[in-house]
Write an enzyme that holds these catalytic residues in place. Structure first.
Site, PDB file in Angstrom:
ATOM      1  CG  ASP A  94      -3.665  10.881   8.947  1.00 14.78           C
ATOM      2  OD1 ASP A  94      -4.745  11.439   8.675  1.00 14.78           O
ATOM      3  OD2 ASP A  94      -2.960  10.314   8.099  1.00 14.78           O
ATOM      4  CE  LYS A 106       4.911   5.583   5.912  1.00 18.97           C
ATOM      5  NZ  LYS A 106       3.980   6.167   6.904  1.00 18.97           N
ATOM      6  CB  VAL A 127       3.478  -0.120   3.339  1.00 19.17           C
ATOM      7  CG1 VAL A 127       3.723  -1.278   4.302  1.00 19.17           C
ATOM      8  CG2 VAL A 127       3.269   1.171   4.126  1.00 19.17           C
ATOM      9  N   GLY A 171       0.788   5.831   1.037  1.00 23.19           N
ATOM     10  CA  GLY A 171       0.100   7.010   1.550  1.00 23.19           C
ATOM     11  C   GLY A 171       0.881   8.249   1.201  1.00 23.19           C
ATOM     12  N   GLY A 172       0.595   9.328   1.939  1.00 18.60           N
ATOM     13  CA  GLY A 172       1.221  10.589   1.616  1.00 18.60           C
ATOM     14  C   GLY A 172       2.714  10.616   1.852  1.00 18.60           C
ATOM     15  CG  MET A 173       4.728  11.160   5.233  1.00 16.33           C
ATOM     16  SD  MET A 173       5.433  11.156   6.880  1.00 16.33           S
ATOM     17  CE  MET A 173       7.173  10.922   6.507  1.00 16.33           C
ATOM     18  N   GLY A 211       0.835  -1.194   0.000  1.00 12.78           N
ATOM     19  CA  GLY A 211       0.000   0.000   0.000  1.00 12.78           C
ATOM     20  C   GLY A 211       0.864   1.236   0.000  1.00 12.78           C
TER      21      GLY A 211
END
Length: 623
Positions: free
Chosen positions: A148, A47, A32, A27-29, A25
Site C-alpha cells: 500500500d 493506532k 491514529v 485510514g481503512g483499518m 488521522g
C-alpha cells in the site's frame, strides 16, 4: 465516531497507561491517536482498529485484528530503520489490539504536503523516492511486501538540522504480507487489497504481492509528488483500476529529470520494470553526490523546493534568462468552506546506460530551474541599472514597485502557479477578489543577492500569516538587475490564494468592523461578531465577540454547498474540537463558517470556531 469501542475518544486511557490526546488521522483499518505514555512521560502514537459496523461478523473482525497484529510484527522487524516509523509494542485493550508507535512530531504526509504547498521539485521527489525505496528494500529483504505504497503513507518531518521536511518515513504496514512466510493472508477473495490508482496492474488482476509491485506503487507515488496528481487518477475507484490495467499513465509535464525514472517504474510488464537496484542508481543520478552516508538523501541545494529554506544557484549568463521552479508554498492546513451568495455562511524499462544519459541531460535542466517559483526577467550584470527600468522586468508588467499592503491580481499563462504571472495592483482591494497581497519585503545589497536569497527570506517573513490562513502560498517577486533600484532594492513577498482569490485584505491589513465577503481570508485567532448566520464581522478580541476561529477542516469532494451548511458544525466538532484548545465542553461548543469560495476552488474547506453553548458573548474568558 465509528470505532472498535463506542467509548473511544479524547481523554480515554488505554491499557491503564496511554492517555488519548487527539486524533492524528485515520485510514481503512484504524484511527491514529496522539497519546501520552504516563509511565515514560512521553508522547506516542497509538493506532486502534476501527469497525464501521460494530456488529461486524466475527470472521471479519478476526481477520482485521490479525492484520493489525501482522502490521505490528512486520513493522517491528524494521525497527531502527531510519525511514520506517518505529513500532514499540502491540497490546490488547477490551479485546481489541492497539499498536504503539513512534510519534513523529511536526510530520505531514506527502499527500497533504502536495495538496497544501504544491508539487515537489524533481530532485526533491528523487530524494523522497530514495528514502522510501530504502525502506521498501529493507522490508523486501525480510520477505515483507508493503502492498500500500501511496502518498498518504509517506511522512515528511523535521530532521535534526531543522530542515522541515528532511526526514522521510514509510508508515502503515496494515496490509503488508510475507508471501513465502507461511502466514495466513487475512483478506477475502472478493476484496481488492491496496489503493486504486496505486496498485500494480498484476495486483489489480489478482496476481501475488511482489517487490516489483511495490516499486510500481512507488512510481505512482513519486508521479503524484511532482505532478500534483496520480498517473491514473480518475473519477471513480473502478475507473482508476481500469486505467492502471488498460491505459498508459498520464504524460508527465513537471517531472523533468525524474520523468524517465517514472516511466520505467510504471511499466505494465513487471519484467520490463526497473529493479530496486536500477531504481536506486537512477534516482541517485538526479541528486548531487554528497559525502559519506548522506549521499542518497541530500539534494543539491539548487534543486530543493523553496520551502526547504535554501537559495537556488544563479542562472547562466545571458539576456532574457528566467528561472522557474516549484512554488514557495504555504504551510497551512486547510481553508474555509461554502455558503449561498457571496458572503460566508455558518454552517513503464530503459537500458541503464541510456537511462543514465537521459538523466544526466535532464539533471542540468533541473538544477537550472529548481528552487524558486519565479525570478523575474534577469539580465547580464553588464546591464545598466536605472531607476526608470521596470522593477521586476517586463514580463511581470508592473511599471511601479509594489508597496506594503498592495492587493494584486495575477494572470497565469499556463494556469494557476504555472509560468510567469502578469501582475496588476488592485487598488484598495476594492475589486473584491484579489489573488493576494504584499505582506513583507526582503531587502538586499544587490540584484544577485536578491535573486539568491529573496525566495527563502520571503518564505520566512510570511510564515506567521500563512500559518494562520487556510489555503495560501508565498511567492517572491524578485527585482530584475536593471530594475533593482526601481524596486527599492528589495524583493516583494506576496501571499496568494493557493486555489483561488483571497477575497479581501489579509492579516493586519484588515480593518476591525469589516464584514467578510468570503471565509478565505479568515484566520486563526480571529474574533468574530455574528450579526446573522451569513454576516460575520472582524472585531477586537479585547472586547465582546461571539466566536473565535480555532482552525480549519475539509469536507469531502462529494459534499455539496447546501449539504456543507448542515454538516460543517459536526465536522468541526470532530476535527477541531474546542476541548483540545482548553475550552470547557460543558460551556463551549464548536461552530463553523462556510462560503462559496472554497467550493468554487474545489478545496471544500471550512472555518472552525468556538462559541458559547448558550449563545452568549465571549470576552476575556478564553483558556
Amino acid at each position: 465516531m465509528p470505532s472498535g469501542s463506542p467509548t473511544s475518544g479524547v481523554g480515554r486511557v488505554i491499557a491503564g497507561r496511554y492517555l488519548l490526546l487527539n486524533q492524528l488521522g485515520g485510514g481503512g483499518m484504524g484511527h491514529v491517536w496522539l497519546a501520552h505514555d504516563r509511565r515514560l512521560a512521553c508522547e506516542v502514537a497509538l493506532k486502534e482498529i476501527v469497525f464501521r459496523d460494530l456488529d461486524t461478523v466475527a470472521e471479519e473482525r478476526e481477520s482485521r485484528v490479525a492484520r493489525a497484529r501482522a502490521e505490528a510484527r512486520h513493522a517491528a522487524g524494521l525497527r531502527g530503520h531510519p525511514n520506517v516509523v518505529t513500532v514499540h509494542d502491540v497490546l490488547e485493550h477490551e479485546g481489541l489490539p492497539w499498536i504503539v508507535m513512534e510519534y513523529v512530531a511536526g510530520a505531514v504526509d506527502l499527500r497533504d504536503l502536495v495538496d497544501q504547498r504544491g508539487p515537489l521539485a524533481p530532485a526533491e521527489g528523487a530524494r523522497v523516492g530514495l528514502a522510501v525505496l530504502d525502506a521498501l528494500t529493507a522490508g523486501h529483504e525480510r520477505g515483507v511486501m508493503h502492498r500500500d505504497v501511496k502518498p498518504a503513507n509517506i511522512l515528511l518531518a523535521p530532521d535534526r538540522s531543522g530542515s522541515p521536511y528532511g526526514r522521510v518515513l514509510l508508515t502503515d504496514y496494515g496490509i503488508s504480507v510475507r508471501p513465502d512466510g507461511g502466514e495466513t493472508r487475512y483478506t477475502m477473495a472478493s476484496v481488492l487489497v491496496g489503493t486504486s490508482g496505486y496498485l500494480a496492474p498484476e495486483r489489480a488482476t489478482g496476481g501475488p504481492p511482489t517487490a516489483s509491485a511495490d516499486l510500481f506503487s512507488l512510481g505512482c507515488t513519486l508521479y503524484h509528488a511532482v505532478e500534483g496528481q496520480g498517473p491514473f487518477e480518475r473519477e471513480s475507484h473502478l475507473a482508476q483500476v481500469t486505467a492502471v490495467v488498460m491505459e498508459e499513465p498520464r504524460p508527465a509535464v513537471r517531472a523533468g529529470a525524474l520523468g524517465p525514472v517514472l516511466a520505467a517504474l510504471l511499466a505494465k510488464d513487471p519484467a520490463e520494470r526497473l529493479s530496486a537496484t536500477e531504481a536506486e542508481a537512477a534516482l541517485s543520478g538526479i541528486i548531487t553526490p554528497q559525502a559519506e552516508s548522506y549521499a542518497r538523501t541530500q539534494t543539491d541545494l539548487g534543486s530543493q523546493p523553496p520551502w526547504a529554506g535554501v537559495a537556488p544557484p544563479p542562472p547562466p549568463p545571458g539576456p532574457g534568462v528566467q528561472d522557474f521552479g516549484p512554488p514557495v508554498a504555504s504551510p497551512s492546513v486547510g481553508p474555509s468552506a461554502p455558503s449561498a451568495g457571496s458572503s460566508p455562511a455558518r454552517h513503464r524499462r530503459e537500458v541503464p546506460r541510456v537511462l543514465r544519459a537521459v538523466l544526466a541531460v535532464s539533471l542540468g535542466l533541473v538544477l537550472a530551474l529548481g528552487g524558486v517559483w519565479y525570478a523575474m526577467a534577469h539580465r547580464t550584470s553588464t546591464e545598466d541599472t536605472t531607476a526608470s527600468a521596470p522593477p521586476y522586468g517586463s514580463g511581470v508588467g508592473l511599471a511601479e514597485p509594489l508597496k506594503d499592503g498592495d492587493c494584486v491580481l495575477a494572470d497565469w499563462p499556463g494556469g494557476r502557479f504555472r509560468g510567469t504571472p502578469r501582475l496588476r495592483v488592485d487598488a484598495g482591494c476594492v475589486g473584491g477578489t484579489p489573488d493576494g497581497q504584499v505582506m513583507a519585503f526582503a531587502p538586499a545589497g544587490s540584484a544577485d543577492e536578491a535573486r539568491k536569497t529573496g525566495p527563502a527570506r520571503c518564505e520566512e517573513r510570511t510564515r506567521e500569516i500563512r500559518e494562520r490562513l487556510a489555503d495560501v502560498r508565498a511567492v517572491a517577486v524578485v527585482p530584475s538587475p536593471a530594475g533593482f533600484r526601481a524596486a527599492g532594492r528589495r524583493t516583494a513577498c506576496l501571499v496568494l490564494g493557493a486555489h483561488g482569490p483571497v477575497y479581501g485584505p489579509l492579516g493586519a491589513h484588515r480593518k476591525l468592523g469589516s464584514s467578510f465577503i468570503d471565509t478565505t481570508n479568515m484566520q486563526r485567532r480571529d474574533c468574530l461578531r455574528a450579526r446573522t448566520n451569513r454576516d460575520a464581522q472582524l472585531v477586537s478580541c479585547t472586547g465582546a465577540y461571539d466566536e473565535k476561529v480555532l482552525g480549519f477542516t475539509r469536507l469531502g469532494s462529494d459534499v455539496t454547498l447546501p449539504e456543507a451548511r448542515t454538516e460543517s458544525d459536526a465536522a468541526c466538532a470532530k476535527d477541531v474540537p474546542p476541548g483540545d484548545y482548553g475550552f470547557d465542553p460543558s460551556v463551549y461548543t464548536a461552530g463553523s463558517w462556510t462560503s462559496e469560495g472554497p467550493w468554487k476552488s474545489g478545496t471544500h474547506f471550512v472555518v472552525c470556531t468556538v462559541r458559547r453553548q448558550n449563545g452568549g458573548t465571549m470576552e476575556g474568558d478564553e483558556p
